[in-house]
Design a protein around this motif. Structure first.
Motif, short mmCIF file in Angstrom:
data_model
loop_
_atom_site.label_atom_id
_atom_site.label_comp_id
_atom_site.label_asym_id
_atom_site.label_seq_id
_atom_site.Cartn_x
_atom_site.Cartn_y
_atom_site.Cartn_z
N THR A 252 5.78 -12.26 -45.17
CA THR A 252 5.18 -12.96 -44.04
C THR A 252 5.87 -12.64 -42.72
O THR A 252 5.21 -12.40 -41.70
CB THR A 252 5.20 -14.47 -44.31
OG1 THR A 252 4.54 -14.74 -45.56
CG2 THR A 252 4.50 -15.23 -43.19
N GLY B 29 4.28 -10.70 -39.42
CA GLY B 29 4.19 -11.38 -38.14
C GLY B 29 4.64 -10.53 -36.96
O GLY B 29 4.34 -10.86 -35.80
N THR C 184 4.79 -8.27 -30.79
CA THR C 184 4.32 -7.46 -31.92
C THR C 184 4.27 -5.99 -31.52
O THR C 184 4.21 -5.65 -30.34
CB THR C 184 2.92 -7.89 -32.40
OG1 THR C 184 1.96 -7.60 -31.38
CG2 THR C 184 2.90 -9.38 -32.72
#
Length: 363
Positions: free
Chosen positions: A179, A183, A295
């Motif tokens: 996870t 992300g 990101t």
């Protein structure tokens, strides 16, 4: 002539009259002739003239070279160590210096010792490597592309965070969903999002959708970590990419010691799965590329591994415990999994998508 004048005449004839010219002797005339023929101070006939001393320029040259060597050692200690060691700067069992550039050769040979639960890195160069994230070197940050120096420094830290979340997270190693790593990926990069859906949902992924290309995973029913330490060695570098993006390249080797699940004995078998990843990440300018803050986009990702299985992809590393698992064929191409002096080569059968397995010269 009076008697007084005659007496004075006789006396002066013997002693000479004052101011009268004196006839030089033969030796005096010879000396005067030599003085006229040869300029400079005449050398006495019993005098000694020592040899003229030579200038010792060699000492000056040696001193200059020594000063230059000391200056180079002071400015570039790690590179100088590498010149003499021929590998990653290890001397007398000391930990190697942090990797800031591609090493010139493989680490030196180690004693052929079997790993144990108490010493899972025994007999391996990784025994001197740093633990976990500490073995991943970040370069100094400078303004590049659309980012200033502080933004580049943050991008480098987040790039390392991705590697940690993908390759060191204990839950991911047990096969759970990565996870944290997901992300950090740009949710608008369609090809990567499609890869993630296929890789993490299939029990029999295709080679191009194998989750091992990005994430380190072991089947908890077959293997468990041999201790809490994973050794790493590698570095990050960066440059300006397309449309002013900051392109970060990670080249990191992970060494995972594992043991069969359920075998808790002191003499349990320990196998080291060695994984080298090269991941290129692009921190895009939001004015040029659709992205989300914090990101990045993936440009490429490759994997080189040994002792991780030779069969079709299953989504998990398969360490060859005992006689189980497929072994490299006789005469297979040999590789040193600790040799970081060459780029990752996925054409020799060591990659997760390779059709054949190479034989590791050591583990």
């Amino acid at each position: 002539m009076s008697e007084e004048e005659w007496e004075r005449f006789l006396r002066e004839s013997v002693t000479g009259a004052a101011g009268a010219p004196v006839e030089p002797s033969a030796r005096a005339r010879e000396v005067e002739r030599r003085l006229r023929e040869h300029s400079g101070q005449p050398e006495g006939w019993r005098t000694y003239s020592p040899a003229r001393p030579r200038r010792r320029t060699g000492w000056y040259v040696t001193g200059l070279v020594a000063c230059v060597v000391l200056l180079v050692v002071g400015l570039f200690p790690q590179q100088v160590v590498g010149w003499f060691d021929g590998n990653d700067g290890v001397r007398d069992g000391a930990p190697p210096a942090a990797e800031s550039e591609r090493p010139r050769g493989a680490p030196g040979a180690e004693p052929d010792l079997r790993p144990t639960l108490a010493e899972p890195f025994r007999g391996s160069p990784a025994a001197r490597w740093a633990d976990g994230a500490a073995g991943i070197t970040l370069p100094p940050a400078r303004a590049t592309g659309w980012m200033d120096a502080d933004q580049v420094a943050k991008a480098l830290r987040q790039s390392r965070d991705f590697l940690v979340a993908a390759g060191l997270d204990s839950r991911v190693l047990r096969g759970e969903r990565p996870t944290k790593a997901i992300g950090l990926l740009n949710p608008h990069q369609k090809d990567v999002q499609e890869y993630l859906r296929a890789a993490l949902s299939s029990k029999a992924p295709a080679p191009e959708t194998d989750p091992l290309l990005l994430f380190s995973r072991f089947d908890p029913e077959r293997a468990r970590p041999a201790g809490d330490v994973i050794k790493t060695r590698g570095r990050l570098s960066y440059r300006e990419g397309k449309r002013g993006a900051v392109e970060v390249t990670a080249d990191v080797t992970f060494v995972y010691p594992v043991t069969p699940t359920g075998d808790g004995g002191r003499d349990a078998e320990v196998v080291r799965t060695i994984v080298r990843r090269e991941v290129v990440m692009s921190w895009d300018d939001p004015a040029e590329v659709i992205t989300e803050p914090g990101t990045m986009s993936l440009v490429s990702y490759t994997l080189d591994m040994t002792n991780g299985g030779c069969s079709a992809p299953t989504g998990f590393f398969a360490p060859p415990f005992g006689t189980a698992g497929e072994q490299p064929a006789d005469g297979a191409h040999q590789v040193d999994p600790y040799d970081r002096s060459k780029p990752v080569d996925t054409s020799d059968g060591t990659s997760a998508t390779g059709s054949d397995c190479a034989a590791a010269t050591r583990s």
